[in-house]
Design a protein around this motif. Structure first.
Motif, PDB file in Angstrom:
ATOM      1  N   ARG A  97      11.097   2.277  13.113  1.00 34.76           N
ATOM      2  CA  ARG A  97      10.891   2.013  11.605  1.00 34.76           C
ATOM      3  C   ARG A  97      11.190   3.224  10.708  1.00 34.76           C
ATOM      4  NH1 ARG A  97       5.585   0.713  14.042  1.00 34.76           N
ATOM      5  NH2 ARG A  97       4.820   2.889  13.218  1.00 34.76           N
TER       6      ARG A  97
ATOM      7  N   LEU B  77       5.735  -2.763   9.985  1.00 35.04           N
ATOM      8  CA  LEU B  77       4.235  -2.525  10.871  1.00 35.04           C
ATOM      9  C   LEU B  77       4.031  -3.900  11.413  1.00 35.04           C
ATOM     10  CD1 LEU B  77       2.029  -0.400   8.346  1.00 35.04           C
ATOM     11  CD2 LEU B  77       3.344   0.447  10.331  1.00 35.04           C
ATOM     12  N   TYR B  78       4.486  -4.958  10.649  1.00 34.68           N
ATOM     13  CA  TYR B  78       3.974  -6.219  11.139  1.00 34.68           C
ATOM     14  C   TYR B  78       4.875  -6.825  12.154  1.00 34.68           C
ATOM     15  CZ  TYR B  78       0.703  -4.874   7.849  1.00 34.68           C
ATOM     16  OH  TYR B  78      -0.174  -4.193   7.013  1.00 34.68           O
TER      17      TYR B  78
ATOM     18  N   VAL C 130       1.066   1.630  -2.445  1.00 32.58           N
ATOM     19  CA  VAL C 130      -0.041   2.249  -1.720  1.00 32.58           C
ATOM     20  C   VAL C 130      -0.260   3.569  -2.083  1.00 32.58           C
ATOM     21  CG1 VAL C 130      -1.748   2.289   0.203  1.00 32.58           C
ATOM     22  CG2 VAL C 130       0.029   0.362  -0.071  1.00 32.58           C
ATOM     23  N   PRO C 131      -1.068   4.070  -3.093  1.00 37.01           N
ATOM     24  CA  PRO C 131      -1.119   5.175  -3.601  1.00 37.01           C
ATOM     25  C   PRO C 131      -1.630   6.470  -2.567  1.00 37.01           C
ATOM     26  CG  PRO C 131      -3.210   4.234  -4.133  1.00 37.01           C
ATOM     27  CD  PRO C 131      -2.330   3.292  -3.544  1.00 37.01           C
ATOM     28  N   ASP C 132      -2.351   6.017  -1.296  1.00 36.65           N
ATOM     29  CA  ASP C 132      -2.489   7.159  -0.048  1.00 36.65           C
ATOM     30  C   ASP C 132      -1.392   7.237   0.809  1.00 36.65           C
ATOM     31  OD1 ASP C 132      -5.278   7.871  -1.201  1.00 36.65           O
ATOM     32  OD2 ASP C 132      -5.865   5.741  -0.775  1.00 36.65           O
ATOM     33  N   LEU C 133      -0.417   6.115   0.556  1.00 38.03           N
ATOM     34  CA  LEU C 133       0.628   6.398   1.465  1.00 38.03           C
ATOM     35  C   LEU C 133       2.098   7.216   0.821  1.00 38.03           C
ATOM     36  CD1 LEU C 133       0.678   3.065   3.258  1.00 38.03           C
ATOM     37  CD2 LEU C 133       0.068   5.252   4.245  1.00 38.03           C
ATOM     38  N   THR C 134       2.809   8.040   1.813  1.00 36.87           N
ATOM     39  CA  THR C 134       3.920   8.589   1.202  1.00 36.87           C
ATOM     40  C   THR C 134       4.805   7.709   1.118  1.00 36.87           C
ATOM     41  OG1 THR C 134       4.838   8.932   3.286  1.00 36.87           O
ATOM     42  CG2 THR C 134       3.470  10.557   2.688  1.00 36.87           C
TER      43      THR C 134
ATOM     44  N   VAL D 280      -0.547  -6.543  -1.282  1.00 40.52           N
ATOM     45  CA  VAL D 280       0.768  -6.000  -0.709  1.00 40.52           C
ATOM     46  C   VAL D 280       0.882  -6.410   0.782  1.00 40.52           C
ATOM     47  CG1 VAL D 280       2.260  -3.991  -0.095  1.00 40.52           C
ATOM     48  CG2 VAL D 280       1.162  -4.408  -2.580  1.00 40.52           C
TER      49      VAL D 280
ATOM     50  N   ARG E 281      11.171  -1.116  -0.039  1.00 40.93           N
ATOM     51  CA  ARG E 281      10.235  -1.614   0.835  1.00 40.93           C
ATOM     52  C   ARG E 281      10.551  -3.043   0.751  1.00 40.93           C
ATOM     53  NH1 ARG E 281       4.162  -1.531  -1.509  1.00 40.93           N
ATOM     54  NH2 ARG E 281       5.286  -2.960  -3.059  1.00 40.93           N
ATOM     55  N   ALA E 282      11.060  -3.764  -0.291  1.00 39.30           N
ATOM     56  CA  ALA E 282      11.485  -5.140  -0.229  1.00 39.30           C
ATOM     57  C   ALA E 282      12.573  -5.370   0.698  1.00 39.30           C
ATOM     58  CB  ALA E 282      11.771  -5.603  -1.501  1.00 39.30           C
TER      59      ALA E 282
ATOM     60  N   ARG F 158      -6.807   9.780   4.609  1.00 41.83           N
ATOM     61  CA  ARG F 158      -6.477   9.926   3.084  1.00 41.83           C
ATOM     62  C   ARG F 158      -7.572   9.084   2.154  1.00 41.83           C
ATOM     63  NH1 ARG F 158      -0.623   9.346   3.577  1.00 41.83           N
ATOM     64  NH2 ARG F 158       0.019  11.230   4.629  1.00 41.83           N
TER      65      ARG F 158
ATOM     66  N   ASP G  92       5.812   6.171   4.210  1.00 42.06           N
ATOM     67  CA  ASP G  92       4.988   5.137   4.945  1.00 42.06           C
ATOM     68  C   ASP G  92       4.993   3.823   4.061  1.00 42.06           C
ATOM     69  OD1 ASP G  92       4.490   6.958   6.768  1.00 42.06           O
ATOM     70  OD2 ASP G  92       2.769   8.041   5.727  1.00 42.06           O
TER      71      ASP G  92
ATOM     72  N   PHE H  44       3.822  -8.642   2.445  1.00 44.53           N
ATOM     73  CA  PHE H  44       4.825  -8.289   3.453  1.00 44.53           C
ATOM     74  C   PHE H  44       4.396  -8.817   4.778  1.00 44.53           C
ATOM     75  CE2 PHE H  44       5.833  -5.657   0.099  1.00 44.53           C
ATOM     76  CZ  PHE H  44       7.274  -5.776  -0.216  1.00 44.53           C
TER      77      PHE H  44
ATOM     78  N   HIS I  97       2.854  -1.767  -7.362  1.00 46.94           N
ATOM     79  CA  HIS I  97       2.065  -2.092  -6.079  1.00 46.94           C
ATOM     80  C   HIS I  97       2.402  -1.166  -4.775  1.00 46.94           C
ATOM     81  CE1 HIS I  97      -0.530  -4.695  -8.128  1.00 46.94           C
ATOM     82  NE2 HIS I  97       0.290  -5.929  -8.104  1.00 46.94           N
TER      83      HIS I  97
ATOM     84  N   ILE J 228       5.708  -0.310   5.689  1.00 47.39           N
ATOM     85  CA  ILE J 228       4.831  -1.343   5.651  1.00 47.39           C
ATOM     86  C   ILE J 228       5.342  -2.657   6.003  1.00 47.39           C
ATOM     87  CG2 ILE J 228       3.351  -3.075   4.189  1.00 47.39           C
ATOM     88  CD1 ILE J 228       2.494  -0.300   2.494  1.00 47.39           C
ATOM     89  N   PRO J 229       6.463  -3.308   5.580  1.00 46.23           N
ATOM     90  CA  PRO J 229       6.835  -4.608   6.283  1.00 46.23           C
ATOM     91  C   PRO J 229       7.099  -4.574   7.631  1.00 46.23           C
ATOM     92  CG  PRO J 229       7.918  -4.222   4.205  1.00 46.23           C
ATOM     93  CD  PRO J 229       7.061  -2.766   4.667  1.00 46.23           C
TER      94      PRO J 229
ATOM     95  N   PHE K 226       4.204  11.425  -2.740  1.00 46.04           N
ATOM     96  CA  PHE K 226       3.372  10.338  -2.875  1.00 46.04           C
ATOM     97  C   PHE K 226       3.803   9.293  -4.321  1.00 46.04           C
ATOM     98  CE2 PHE K 226       0.957  12.881  -0.086  1.00 46.04           C
ATOM     99  CZ  PHE K 226       0.371  11.971   0.789  1.00 46.04           C
TER     100      PHE K 226
END
Lengths: 412, 221
Positions: free
Chosen positions: B118, B109-110, B95-99, A317, B154-155, A11, B102, A321, B93, B106-107, B138
């Motif tokens: 997930r 993923l790590y 991420v504009p390119d993620l739905t 971000v 997300r938090a 993207r 998604d 996270f 904040h 994010i948290p 989006f």
């Protein structure tokens, strides 16, 4: 790399159209040049008709003679090859053939210059030419010193037209030769095979029997590559014991029994004793490739660095996270590798076109370059390496952004 | 839960030295809802960044869950942020390119969590903030209030013990602000999540259990 990051990478590339286009042009151009070079090298050094046994072939292409007041490097003579590679224990076959010689064919009022090799009958068993008609000349032809010739279809078309040629004669350098066979044309990159006309070595004079240096190359076909060390050892022993009667006292002869790559490297450095010639040549090839990649890589590094600020909040971000630096570096390097792989895919298409153009021009005689699975594999490896090479520094810079500054969209 | 002892934070450039925080002593217990107030530039966000392990104090001790964080390296700080903390920012904040989905993942993923799991956790978090119907949108397709709800999802998706919110209602109108405040209160009351919130709005500060007031980098209340 998870799917979300893969989607993100695509993207980001789709959103930044100008950046992606500029980057892809640079990457594609670089990779096309490297893939064309890879295809040419593959055509020279990888087995392929008529050098289908290239992996099992060893060559003698240079002889050096040294004494206190002399240093001479040349192609081997017939006599030297007779004493060093004839009937090497463990070898399946051996043959001698001359370097390319320009010969003239007279056809009516036409004078046609052509590339000729003189070969032994066993040459035809080591190389697998495609015979369109006829057959190779035989040991009997050789022993009887019969003037027979094998020609390529290209030469046949030029000299005799496209009809059957076997049994007809050509005037080669003022002597009539009967055509025994016609083979498919051979690309010049098939070094041991390439010629347009092949004739027997013919009568071996006493002088030829004594010659240490001359115009010959020797080829040994091993049963397997595993036999290379033993064959090389035996060859070296024979060279060490090689003492021609007419040599001045104190003269030492050196040579090597080389793979195709070593055979190219050894004469290049004009030193038959330099056993590391292949390593030096390999290093030169790799260095040239790296050097060639450096400028477009720096361009990509600069473009990537300029995008750090744009991606800064995302980096903030991710750090907030829980993304460790290493993971972020991996993410951004992977994104760059995806870009270079896209460039690789485009480069692959343009490489096919470039090779087709090369094949249809006379720039490289009888070129038959193509992109096979191996060249494709090398191309993709180069693309991945290029991606890591140009992506690591910007990724490292991005990953070490202070998260607070990054969230503010901030400075490095 | 969170302890700050004699914390100073100094920002240095080649020419200027700015004392952003001075001698801050603070204890925030598990399950508290604390607001931080003060005029612009008084150090509220700096304090929140220190608590969130996004920045390091110049002097003083910072303990999170009884652990000293002063000497911690990148990996262990990242792990603590990932497991113990959740952030909500004033400007979302996302991420504009993620739905939306998604972004919320994010948290996770790590952490070593399979993709299916997930997705399940992210959908549950989005359901909690009332955005289950927008998972494939989006961020730019959402209103400010909706974006902030995604940010809250997300938090909380990783079930952190502490949520740090930096003016979460600052970019929203009052109705949206109330909505966001309601979600944070519910998190605190129902889940026992510790919430530390920077705000300019006295009305929202009054809805928290305790307010810390800063002035010129000093704690005044």
């Amino acid at each position: 790399m998870n799917i979300a990051n893969l989607k993100l990478a695509l993207r980001v590339l789709a959103r930044r159209k100008v950046f992606t286009a500029i980057s892809l042009v640079g990457i594609t151009l670089t990779l096309v040049v490297l893939m064309v070079a890879t295809a040419i090298l593959d055509n020279i050094f990888a087995a392929g008709k008529p050098e289908s046994n290239l992996d099992r072939m060893l060559f003698v292409t240079v002889v050096g003679r040294y004494s206190k007041d002399m240093s001479q490097t040349s192609q081997p003579g017939y006599g030297f090859l007779q004493k060093t590679i004839r009937d090497l224990p463990g070898a399946e076959r051996f043959a001698y053939f001359t370097q390319l010689q320009t010969a003239v064919i007279y056809s009516g009022t036409q004078r046609i210059e052509t590339q000729m090799k003189r070969t032994m009958p066993s040459y035809w068993q080591i190389l697998d030419f495609h015979f369109i008609e006829g057959a190779p000349f035989t040991a009997a032809d050789d022993a009887a010193d019969r003037p027979v010739a094998i020609i390529t279809d290209a030469l046949r078309d030029k000299v005799l037209g496209s009809g059957p040629a076997v049994g007809r004669t050509i005037n080669l350098g003022g002597q009539q030769y009967r055509i025994a066979g016609v083979v498919s044309r051979v690309p010049i990159t098939r070094i041991s095979a390439y010629a347009e006309v092949w004739v027997p070595i013919g009568a071996v004079t006493a002088e030829l029997q004594r010659a240490t240096i001359g115009e010959y190359n020797g080829v040994v076909l091993a049963r397997s590559r595993d036999d290379f060390p033993a064959l090389k050892r035996e060859f070296n022993t024979r060279v060490a014991n090689y003492k021609p009667a007419d040599d001045r006292p104190g003269t030492v002869t050196r040579s090597g029994l080389d793979t195709a790559f070593e055979a190219l490297a050894r004469p290049m450095f004009n030193n038959p004793e330099n056993m590391d010639a292949a390593l030096v040549l390999r290093t030169i090839f790799v260095s040239l490739a790296l050097l060639f990649m450096t400028l477009p890589a720096l361009n990509l590094v600069t473009l990537n660095l300029s995008r750090i600020l744009e991606r800064a909040p995302e980096i903030g971000v991710r750090k907030a996270f829980g993304a460790p630096k290493r993971t972020l570096i991996a993410q951004f390097v992977t994104e760059n590798v995806i870009l270079t792989l896209l460039g690789g895919a485009l480069g692959f298409v343009f490489t096919i076109i470039a090779l087709a153009v090369l094949n249809h021009t006379s720039f490289i005689p009888e070129a038959q370059f193509n992109v096979n699975a191996r060249v494709f594999g090398y191309g993709m490896l180069i693309a991945i390496f290029f991606g890591v090479f140009s992506g690591f520094y910007p990724a490292w810079k991005m990953a070490r952004l202070n998260p607070v500054n990054a969230l503010r969209g901030g400075a490095l | 839960m969170i302890t700050l002892n004699n914390i100073d934070k100094v920002y240095r450039t080649e020419r200027v030295e700015t004392l952003a925080l001075q001698n801050i002593n603070l204890d925030i217990a598990d399950g508290e809802f604390v607001s931080i107030m003060g005029p612009s530039g008084c150090g509220k966000s700096t304090l929140l960044n220190l608590i969130g392990l996004l920045d390091k104090p110049t002097h003083g001790k910072l303990l999170l869950d009884g652990m000293h964080i002063n000497g911690a390296g990148d990996r262990s700080l990242a792990k603590m942020r990932n497991e113990k903390l959740g952030f909500v920012f004033q400007s979302f904040h996302l991420v504009p390119d993620l739905t939306v989905l998604d972004n919320v993942e994010i948290p996770l993923l790590y952490r070593k969590i399979a993709a299916g799991e997930r997705k399940k956790l992210a959908l549950a978090a989005l359901d909690r903030v009332g955005l289950s119907s927008r998972v494939h949108h989006f961020p730019t397709q959402l209103s400010g209030g909706q974006q902030q709800r995604v940010a809250i999802a997300r938090a909380i998706v990783g079930k952190p013990r502490i949520v740090l919110a930096d003016e979460p209602t600052g970019n929203l109108d009052s109705a949206m602000g109330d909505e966001i405040m309601g979600i944070l209160q519910e998190l605190n009351e129902k889940d026992g999540t510790t919430v530390v919130m920077v705000t300019h709005d006295d009305r929202f500060a009054q809805q928290t259990g305790r307010t810390i007031r800063l002035f010129d980098g000093r704690q005044v209340a």
